[in-house]
Design a protein around this motif. Structure first.
Motif, mmCIF file in Angstrom:
data_model
loop_
_atom_site.group_PDB
_atom_site.id
_atom_site.type_symbol
_atom_site.label_atom_id
_atom_site.label_comp_id
_atom_site.label_asym_id
_atom_site.label_seq_id
_atom_site.Cartn_x
_atom_site.Cartn_y
_atom_site.Cartn_z
ATOM 1 N N ALA A 107 46.770 -24.244 22.435
ATOM 2 C CA ALA A 107 47.725 -23.417 21.883
ATOM 3 C C ALA A 107 47.782 -23.270 20.345
ATOM 4 N N GLU A 108 47.377 -21.821 20.000
ATOM 5 C CA GLU A 108 47.333 -21.648 18.617
ATOM 6 C C GLU A 108 48.465 -20.533 18.237
ATOM 7 N N GLU A 147 42.381 -32.313 28.163
ATOM 8 C CA GLU A 147 42.538 -32.046 26.648
ATOM 9 C C GLU A 147 43.639 -31.166 26.332
ATOM 10 N N MET A 148 44.836 -31.547 25.683
ATOM 11 C CA MET A 148 46.049 -30.785 25.505
ATOM 12 C C MET A 148 46.167 -30.836 23.836
ATOM 13 N N ARG A 149 46.028 -29.527 23.305
ATOM 14 C CA ARG A 149 46.434 -29.686 22.192
ATOM 15 C C ARG A 149 46.832 -28.237 21.373
ATOM 16 N N ALA A 150 47.776 -28.506 20.336
ATOM 17 C CA ALA A 150 48.068 -27.144 19.489
ATOM 18 C C ALA A 150 47.573 -27.326 18.156
ATOM 19 N N ASN A 151 47.317 -26.378 17.418
ATOM 20 C CA ASN A 151 46.566 -26.361 15.958
ATOM 21 C C ASN A 151 47.935 -26.733 14.994
ATOM 22 N N ASN A 206 49.577 -32.856 19.026
ATOM 23 C CA ASN A 206 50.581 -31.787 18.317
ATOM 24 C C ASN A 206 51.497 -31.323 19.091
ATOM 25 N N MET A 207 52.007 -32.133 20.108
ATOM 26 C CA MET A 207 53.135 -31.640 20.936
ATOM 27 C C MET A 207 54.467 -32.360 20.700
#
Length: 301
Positions: A166-167, A199-203, A229-230
């Motif tokens: 997620a960006e 892999e689960m990530r936000a910027n 970053n959740m």
């Protein structure tokens, strides 16, 4: 860890998909090029024992994203396999209900206005080696204010080796007007499900975000996932059950001038049972909130 997208596939006997996008007989079907549509249903599968091979091509919706628009639809089907390409722009990228033995792999969902994959009332589901990017925070919603990668209500489902990215490009993450959910296991019907090696990530840390959401009375095992970053890495609703081990939860320091957002690695205060072991927590406000008085709720090294 990024999935392998549009990998080379052996060429079995296959039928080009018709311009109407309707499959009525068992068999293997493929795209001969990118397919751009403005109809409400891009491809409809109306037969059992179907493989839909996009052959590295894209299925895209050209209109303004809106409810009631579906990329691929399969209802009450058996042995469906969707593979090898890109899907984007549809309110629901894939909409599969009452399926038995459903496989989704090597698909890039790269334009998600609302929900990339919706699987309901199904059994024996595998979603692997897919990539989920470009969550559309720019599309206002009066209700159902979510962007969701996978919403699954199934027994014996495996979600593995996927990448969720997620960006948020705005100046202040607090301005995000909707919730971000990477994997949501629906209430009551989600049993004996596994989510692993994703892999689960936000910027940036998003204020209303969930890596894995286990709804009421669902049963999930989560292992070897990287969740970054959740606000909630894994969240269990009332009477949910989960086993979570060898996951890594991480939150980056806030941007200069940004207000910190509280974060919880595992939120499970209302859960029926939860067992945590050998997880890593880095930079979170709270590692885990566990059920009160549940002997099976424990954090191990």
């Amino acid at each position: 860890m990024l999935p392998c997208i549009a990998r080379a596939q052996p060429r079995y006997e296959s039928t080009p998909l018709s311009p109407e996008g309707v499959i009525t007989q068992p068999g293997r079907y493929h795209l001969e090029g990118d397919v751009v549509v403005d109809r409400d249903r891009g491809i409809v599968i109306q037969a059992d024992d179907v493989t839909l091979d996009l052959r590295g091509h894209a299925l895209r919706y050209t209109g303004t994203p809106r409810p009631g628009v579906f990329g691929v639809v399969a209802a009450d089907r058996r042995n469906i396999h969707i593979t090898n390409g890109s899907i984007g722009g549809f309110w629901f990228g894939l909409h599969c209900t009452q399926n038995q033995d459903l496989r989704i792999d090597d698909i890039r969902f790269d334009d998600i206005p609302y929900l990339a994959v919706n699987v309901a009332q199904s059994n024996g589901v595998a979603i692997r080696h897919c990539e989920f990017t470009n969550f559309r925070y720019d599309i206002p919603k009066e209700k159902d204010t979510y962007v969701i990668a996978i919403n699954i209500g199934a027994e014996d489902a495996v979600i593995s080796d996927n990448s969720f990215i997620a960006e948020f490009t705005g100046p202040d993450p607090q301005e995000v007007g909707m919730e971000t959910v990477f994997v949501l296991f629906s209430a009551n019907v989600s049993k004996r499900c596994v989510v692993t090696l994703n892999e689960m990530r936000a910027n940036v840390l998003l204020p209303r975000s969930y890596g894995v959401w286990v709804a009421s009375h669902a049963q999930v095992a989560a292992s070897y996932n990287s969740i970054r970053n959740m606000k909630y890495g894994i969240c269990l609703a009332t009477e949910a059950t989960a086993l979570a081990g060898f996951n890594r939860f991480r939150v980056d320091a806030p941007r200069d001038g940004a207000q910190p957002v509280d974060s919880i690695g595992v939120s499970a205060t209302g859960a029926k049972e939860v067992c945590l072991f050998s997880n890593e927590f880095d930079g979170l406000g709270t590692d885990a909130n566990l059920p009160v008085g549940q002997p099976s709720a424990q954090v191990g090294d």
